[in-house]
Design a protein around this motif. Sequence first.
Motif, short mmCIF file in Angstrom:
data_model
loop_
_atom_site.label_atom_id
_atom_site.label_comp_id
_atom_site.label_asym_id
_atom_site.label_seq_id
_atom_site.Cartn_x
_atom_site.Cartn_y
_atom_site.Cartn_z
N ALA A 173 0.79 -1.14 -0.07
CA ALA A 173 0.03 0.09 -0.18
C ALA A 173 0.91 1.13 0.12
CB ALA A 173 -0.89 0.00 1.13
N LEU A 174 1.45 1.65 -1.20
CA LEU A 174 2.26 2.85 -1.28
C LEU A 174 1.56 3.91 -2.10
CD1 LEU A 174 5.55 0.96 -2.48
CD2 LEU A 174 4.94 1.65 -0.10
N ASP A 175 2.04 5.18 -1.71
CA ASP A 175 1.90 6.32 -2.25
C ASP A 175 2.47 6.28 -3.81
OD1 ASP A 175 2.74 9.49 -3.15
OD2 ASP A 175 1.10 9.52 -1.67
N PRO A 176 1.85 6.85 -4.82
CA PRO A 176 2.57 6.86 -6.16
C PRO A 176 4.11 7.55 -6.04
CG PRO A 176 0.23 7.51 -6.44
CD PRO A 176 0.69 7.55 -4.91
N ARG A 177 4.32 8.24 -5.16
CA ARG A 177 5.64 8.92 -5.13
C ARG A 177 6.61 8.16 -4.79
NH1 ARG A 177 3.91 14.07 -1.63
NH2 ARG A 177 2.64 12.41 -0.97
N ASP A 178 6.18 6.92 -3.86
CA ASP A 178 7.03 5.97 -3.36
C ASP A 178 7.28 4.89 -4.63
OD1 ASP A 178 7.34 6.70 -0.48
OD2 ASP A 178 5.48 5.79 -0.28
N ARG A 179 6.28 4.35 -5.26
CA ARG A 179 6.57 3.69 -6.53
C ARG A 179 7.27 4.40 -7.38
NH1 ARG A 179 2.41 -0.47 -6.80
NH2 ARG A 179 0.98 -0.25 -5.08
N GLN A 180 7.24 5.66 -7.52
CA GLN A 180 8.19 6.43 -8.50
C GLN A 180 9.67 6.14 -8.00
OE1 GLN A 180 7.43 7.66 -11.15
NE2 GLN A 180 9.40 8.55 -11.68
N ARG A 181 9.99 6.02 -6.60
CA ARG A 181 11.20 6.13 -6.33
C ARG A 181 11.68 4.42 -6.63
NH1 ARG A 181 10.90 6.55 0.01
NH2 ARG A 181 13.04 5.75 -0.21
N VAL A 182 10.81 3.80 -6.70
CA VAL A 182 11.41 2.21 -7.04
C VAL A 182 11.77 2.24 -8.54
CG1 VAL A 182 10.37 -0.29 -7.23
CG2 VAL A 182 10.11 1.25 -5.11
N LEU A 183 10.73 3.00 -9.28
CA LEU A 183 11.19 2.85 -10.81
C LEU A 183 12.16 3.81 -11.16
CD1 LEU A 183 9.66 2.59 -13.73
CD2 LEU A 183 8.60 4.83 -13.55
N LEU A 196 13.38 -2.24 0.41
CA LEU A 196 13.65 -2.79 1.74
C LEU A 196 13.20 -1.72 2.74
CD1 LEU A 196 14.70 -5.30 3.33
CD2 LEU A 196 16.85 -4.06 3.19
N ALA A 197 13.91 -0.37 2.49
CA ALA A 197 13.37 0.78 3.34
C ALA A 197 12.03 1.02 3.48
CB ALA A 197 14.14 2.06 2.91
N LEU A 198 11.02 0.95 2.27
CA LEU A 198 9.59 1.07 2.63
C LEU A 198 9.02 0.04 3.21
CD1 LEU A 198 9.42 1.97 -1.57
CD2 LEU A 198 8.86 3.63 0.59
#
Length: 224
Positions: A173-183, A196-198
């Motif tokens: 359950a992530l904010d889009p900005r967190d998914r962007q960090r992964v991308l 891992l940090a998330l």
Amino acid sequence: MPSLALFPLGTVLLPGGRLPLQLFEPRYLELARTLAERAEDDRRFGVALIRTGHEVGSDAVRDLHEIGCEARVDAMALADGPAGPVVHLVATGVRRFRLDGVDPDAQTPWTTGRVAFLEEPPVDPVHPDGAVAELSARVLREHESYLAGLGVQAEPVEASPGQLAYRVAERMALDPRDRQRVLEGADAATRLRTVLALLRRETAIVGRFGAVPTPPSPGGASLN
């Protein structure tokens, strides 16, 4: 430099991920027609997360994140909606790109970007390097702990080392900005460290509050 039709969205598409869309704004219906005329493997567009603005309206594409994901159309179907025709489209994320700017010569009603596709550093699927192998194992353990805190039974995550971070991020359950960090992670090890940090952050939130917010559903994305 390649040009690519862009869908500015409030969600993030990750390589290997699925994206359903509903298109009923005239410019995107025209894009759907253009895509349908191409060979199947050439039916591609880019998805970029909106930094500011909205998916529709004149300010939709004023500010986009620089790193996006190319999408390949898997299926399209035309239907009649309450206000006119609607195209239901399903796509799969293929590869990351860097958006270098809008193509001023495209003359398309939709936004066309000039992009550079980003090479993916290879990871041996049989014998991944030590850092990636260790990080992968840690991510899977932390993911199980995260789900256990939510009272959810962990299902096996089937993914190559290079794709593991993407698949785990999709289940969180992530904010889009967190998914962007992964991308935006340049390689598998960087993405795994980010996830891992998330996971640790979200597990701490679950431990404190007993729940996490419901994540935005990619299935609700539309371009009207």
